[in-house]
Design a protein around this motif. Structure first.
Motif, PDB file in Angstrom:
ATOM      1  N   GLU A 173       0.806  -1.225   0.000  1.00  0.00           N
ATOM      2  CA  GLU A 173       0.000   0.000   0.000  1.00  0.00           C
ATOM      3  C   GLU A 173       0.837   1.270   0.000  1.00  0.00           C
ATOM      4  N   ASN A 176       1.984   1.883  -3.347  1.00  0.00           N
ATOM      5  CA  ASN A 176       0.889   1.921  -4.321  1.00  0.00           C
ATOM      6  C   ASN A 176       1.016   0.796  -5.351  1.00  0.00           C
ATOM      7  N   GLY A 211      -6.876   1.147  -7.194  1.00  0.00           N
ATOM      8  CA  GLY A 211      -6.285   2.482  -7.166  1.00  0.00           C
ATOM      9  C   GLY A 211      -7.272   3.598  -7.441  1.00  0.00           C
ATOM     10  N   THR A 326       2.266  -0.990 -10.496  1.00  0.00           N
ATOM     11  CA  THR A 326       2.758   0.033  -9.575  1.00  0.00           C
ATOM     12  C   THR A 326       2.361   1.393 -10.125  1.00  0.00           C
TER      13      THR A 326
END
Length: 328
Positions: A173, A176, A211, A326
């Motif tokens: 996390e 990301n 996301g 990512t």
């Protein structure tokens, strides 16, 4: 003459009162008005109660199902269906607020009455997609079948193919990073099937939420004259632009009995490095897309899709892959 007199007397006799009431067009109109008014009042009361269920501060999960069932019983099924499909609560549908406010009991209790009819209106579906996107809730997105295409569902049905499985896991996390795990049954057989679209492009498209965006991943042959299978990634409408590095890792399976060393996985990178583009954005946007923003990243998949003994599907023809993303 007496006979004529009797006829005149009979014709002058007023009809019964109940006959006048039942035949009066004014009374019929009034009855219709009262009925319409009662229905309007019922709709208002039902909508108010639903609003309390999805927005009210005093949310009690155990009371949701009885309250929703009472609302449904108060109206004809078609009327209740219409209420649930409209953006009539603070500019959104009831199901939108159930997702955004994390009230799954309300979501599934209400959705049951839409599921009976078998479809969402375009307004309702857009609202549900937005709710899943802003809450990054792929699980509900997948359970509501929001990213499922009807043509692929029919093909799977005729082939006897089980449902595909798409799962999203947060890998790191703070960095990301997230992984999208794909399990696609009868992968080769479905891609080899004759194209049903007018463009002649046979494709498998999968959508997922991660996301704060809705993404799509597509396997296809964009140009039949070149005969090259490709895989590309992009963002769905209303998703914010993104900068990313990603790699699709397709598991390899040994086809040789007694083989000790398993074959290497196939890795397909997705990156905008060394291109003129700086970010990814949806193809359809509310604003013009700058020239340094692209709507997809496309890579060659390889001709193994047509090979019967390819290591990139298992013995049942299932493709197992992980898309590692990512966000930059």
């Amino acid at each position: 003459m007496a006979t004529n007199s009797e006829l005149v007397d009979d014709s002058s006799t007023p009809p019964a009162y109940d006959t006048i009431f039942s035949a009066s067009p004014i009374e019929c109109d009034q009855s219709s008005v009262f009925s319409s008014r009662r229905m309007k009042n019922k709709r208002t009361a039902v909508l108010s109660r639903i609003r309390d269920i999805v927005l009210g501060p005093d949310f009690t999960p155990s009371s949701v199902v009885p309250n929703v069932n009472a609302c449904a019983a108060a109206l004809p099924a078609a009327e209740f269906f219409k209420i649930l499909q409209k953006r009539n609560i603070e500019g959104h549908t009831a199901l939108y607020w159930a997702i955004v406010n994390n009230r799954p009991q309300a979501l599934w209790a209400l959705n049951k009455f839409i599921f009976i009819s078998g479809y969402y209106s375009s307004v309702c579906e857009d609202d549900l997609r937005d709710a899943c996107m802003i809450t990054t809730n792929h699980a509900i997105f997948w359970q509501l079948a929001l990213g499922v295409r009807s043509e692929d569902t029919r093909l799977r049905y005729f082939l006897g193919c089980p449902s595909d499985r798409i799962q999203v896991h947060m890998y790191d996390e703070p960095a990301n990073q997230f992984n999208v795990v794909l399990r696609i049954g009868m992968f080769q057989k479905r891609l080899r099937a004759p194209a049903t679209s007018t463009t002649g492009d046979t494709k498998l498209i999968y959508e997922f939420v991660a996301g704060g965006r809705i993404w799509w991943l597509r396997f296809h042959m964009p140009d039949f004259t070149k005969g090259i299978w490709c895989v590309d990634i992009g963002l769905c409408w209303r998703s914010h632009p993104a900068r990313l590095n990603a790699v699709l890792v397709i598991e390899a399976h040994s086809r040789k009995p007694g083989s000790t060393a398993p074959p290497e996985a196939l890795k397909i990178p997705f990156s905008l490095t060394d291109t003129k583009f700086v970010a990814l954005a949806p193809l359809k946007t509310d604003h013009p897309r700058p020239s340094n923003i692209t709507w997809h990243i496309e890579k060659e998949l390889g001709d193994w899709v047509m090979h019967d003994k390819t290591p990139y599907v298992d013995d049942e023809g299932t493709l197992n892959a992980t898309l590692e993303i990512t966000l930059l």
